[in-house]
Design a protein around this motif. Sequence first.
Motif, PDB file in Angstrom:
ATOM      1  N   ALA A 130       5.714   1.730  -4.227  1.00 59.42           N
ATOM      2  CA  ALA A 130       6.920   2.227  -4.893  1.00 59.42           C
ATOM      3  C   ALA A 130       6.902   3.745  -5.009  1.00 59.42           C
ATOM      4  O   ALA A 130       7.940   4.404  -4.865  1.00 59.42           O
ATOM      5  CB  ALA A 130       7.062   1.587  -6.271  1.00 59.42           C
ATOM      6  N   ASP A 131       5.739   4.321  -5.248  1.00 54.66           N
ATOM      7  CA  ASP A 131       5.615   5.775  -5.342  1.00 54.66           C
ATOM      8  C   ASP A 131       5.790   6.450  -3.974  1.00 54.66           C
ATOM      9  O   ASP A 131       6.335   7.556  -3.881  1.00 54.66           O
ATOM     10  CB  ASP A 131       4.248   6.162  -5.907  1.00 54.66           C
ATOM     11  CG  ASP A 131       4.122   5.879  -7.393  1.00 54.66           C
ATOM     12  OD1 ASP A 131       5.167   5.694  -8.051  1.00 54.66           O
ATOM     13  OD2 ASP A 131       2.983   5.817  -7.895  1.00 54.66           O
ATOM     14  N   ALA A 132       5.350   5.777  -2.930  1.00 58.06           N
ATOM     15  CA  ALA A 132       5.351   6.385  -1.600  1.00 58.06           C
ATOM     16  C   ALA A 132       6.750   6.562  -1.022  1.00 58.06           C
ATOM     17  O   ALA A 132       6.935   7.348  -0.088  1.00 58.06           O
ATOM     18  CB  ALA A 132       4.502   5.546  -0.640  1.00 58.06           C
TER      19      ALA A 132
ATOM     20  N   ASP B  94       3.506   9.453   0.394  1.00 60.16           N
ATOM     21  CA  ASP B  94       4.646   9.579   1.299  1.00 60.16           C
ATOM     22  C   ASP B  94       4.673   8.546   2.420  1.00 60.16           C
ATOM     23  O   ASP B  94       5.538   8.579   3.285  1.00 60.16           O
ATOM     24  CB  ASP B  94       4.708  10.985   1.901  1.00 60.16           C
ATOM     25  CG  ASP B  94       3.386  11.425   2.526  1.00 60.16           C
ATOM     26  OD1 ASP B  94       2.555  10.553   2.864  1.00 60.16           O
ATOM     27  OD2 ASP B  94       3.166  12.644   2.666  1.00 60.16           O
ATOM     28  N   LEU B  95       3.728   7.604   2.415  1.00 62.72           N
ATOM     29  CA  LEU B  95       3.702   6.561   3.437  1.00 62.72           C
ATOM     30  C   LEU B  95       3.342   5.235   2.787  1.00 62.72           C
ATOM     31  O   LEU B  95       2.275   5.096   2.184  1.00 62.72           O
ATOM     32  CB  LEU B  95       2.696   6.894   4.540  1.00 62.72           C
ATOM     33  CG  LEU B  95       2.719   5.990   5.781  1.00 62.72           C
ATOM     34  CD1 LEU B  95       4.051   6.118   6.518  1.00 62.72           C
ATOM     35  CD2 LEU B  95       1.562   6.336   6.727  1.00 62.72           C
TER      36      LEU B  95
ATOM     37  N   ALA C  93       0.847  -1.191   0.000  1.00 62.89           N
ATOM     38  CA  ALA C  93       0.000   0.000   0.000  1.00 62.89           C
ATOM     39  C   ALA C  93       0.879   1.236   0.000  1.00 62.89           C
ATOM     40  O   ALA C  93       2.033   1.202   0.439  1.00 62.89           O
ATOM     41  CB  ALA C  93      -0.917   0.007   1.217  1.00 62.89           C
ATOM     42  N   GLY C  94       0.322   2.328  -0.504  1.00 64.90           N
ATOM     43  CA  GLY C  94       1.014   3.612  -0.487  1.00 64.90           C
ATOM     44  C   GLY C  94       0.000   4.730  -0.537  1.00 64.90           C
ATOM     45  O   GLY C  94      -0.928   4.694  -1.353  1.00 64.90           O
ATOM     46  N   ILE C  95       0.138   5.707   0.366  1.00 63.71           N
ATOM     47  CA  ILE C  95      -0.840   6.791   0.448  1.00 63.71           C
ATOM     48  C   ILE C  95      -0.135   8.135   0.633  1.00 63.71           C
ATOM     49  O   ILE C  95       1.070   8.180   0.926  1.00 63.71           O
ATOM     50  CB  ILE C  95      -1.824   6.585   1.615  1.00 63.71           C
ATOM     51  CG1 ILE C  95      -1.071   6.666   2.961  1.00 63.71           C
ATOM     52  CG2 ILE C  95      -2.592   5.282   1.477  1.00 63.71           C
ATOM     53  CD1 ILE C  95      -1.982   6.797   4.170  1.00 63.71           C
TER      54      ILE C  95
END
Length: 389
Positions: free
Chosen positions: A135-137, A20-21, A7-9
Amino acid sequence: MKGFKFAGIHAGIKKNDQKDLGLIYCEKPSVAAALFTRNKVIAAPVILGKEKIKIGVCRAVLANSGNANCFTGNQGIEDARACSKMVADCLDIEEDHVLVSSTGVIGANLPMDKFKTGVPDVVQQLSEDNVDQFADAILTTDTCRKIVNRSATIDNKKFSIMGIAKGSGMIRPDMATMLAYICTDIHISADDLNKCLSAANEKSFNRITVDGDTSTNDTLMAMASGTSEAQINDAGSKKIFQDMLDDVCFELAKMVVKDGEGATKLAQIIIKGAQTKKDAFKAAEAIAHSNLVKTAIYGEDPNWGRITAAVGRSGAHVVPEKIDLYFDDQALVLKGDWQGTEAEKKTSQIMKNSEITITLDLNLGQETDSFLFCDFSENYVKINADYRS
């Protein structure tokens, strides 16, 4: 990947609206191994990670970007522990099985209010399909996410390895990149995983540089869920796994260098004919770290004197009259002699390529080594001049 969820948020740690998390969760206790920065200024999550990884088990990794939680004293340690406890409570798992990672600005305390609301949210988003979001976070100055997937078989039983990394600046071979996570479904012991990870790191993340700086937060971690039927049970199966892990780590390392801050070209320096392994490493490292070499590559200038000067100061045993120097297949120096204007013109054309291989043969022995590095442009200065703005 089977057995893992991601997950990423956007939790509000960064000033913008970027994610960023991030969270990686293994549905059962996984075998784990990790390597950390060699910088003597160590971030709080690294201090905590070194302690927790000793048991060789992990269920979850919480990673944030935008704040490194470094040089934050006892408060930083307490905050890192509090973050791991939040994850453990939300997932109903042991706190000792949760590791945390941070990347971003050094010297600022974590905004714990953002974690108190963000951790429950990121847990709710966990899914096998949310790899991209994780990966984006973890990105900071990166321009793209970095993910590598590989599969193979052992005794006709399939297993997979997935690697996720971030890194663009503060990259040099003093452990790894900023953050990198390896997930695999193979059955493997903690001892074997640690040995394989160390070997893969030495061939990949310990052979790259962007700017010669070492992060305070470097973490390379591997988790093995054991959810596939494939297992490491002899030298042959271990080699199959090692080869694939080497490939995953090398490709991630290559992505990091290619995405180096302000970079326009990816370069590889290959040293051949060194008397000792140490000499080969010293020679490759000196050339890869040289700002004069890096700026010449950016300017597409075949200034071979900068390369030979770098190897001369490297500490490696060098006999100038024996040196051969090639750009791709074009010889620029043979036995210490410049090959002339025509050779330099052809080299100039090669240097217009986005990827360049430089080979320097010392002709003194049989040892070899190599480094991946990038060019050095004005944009590197601009990116880092206002990094905290």
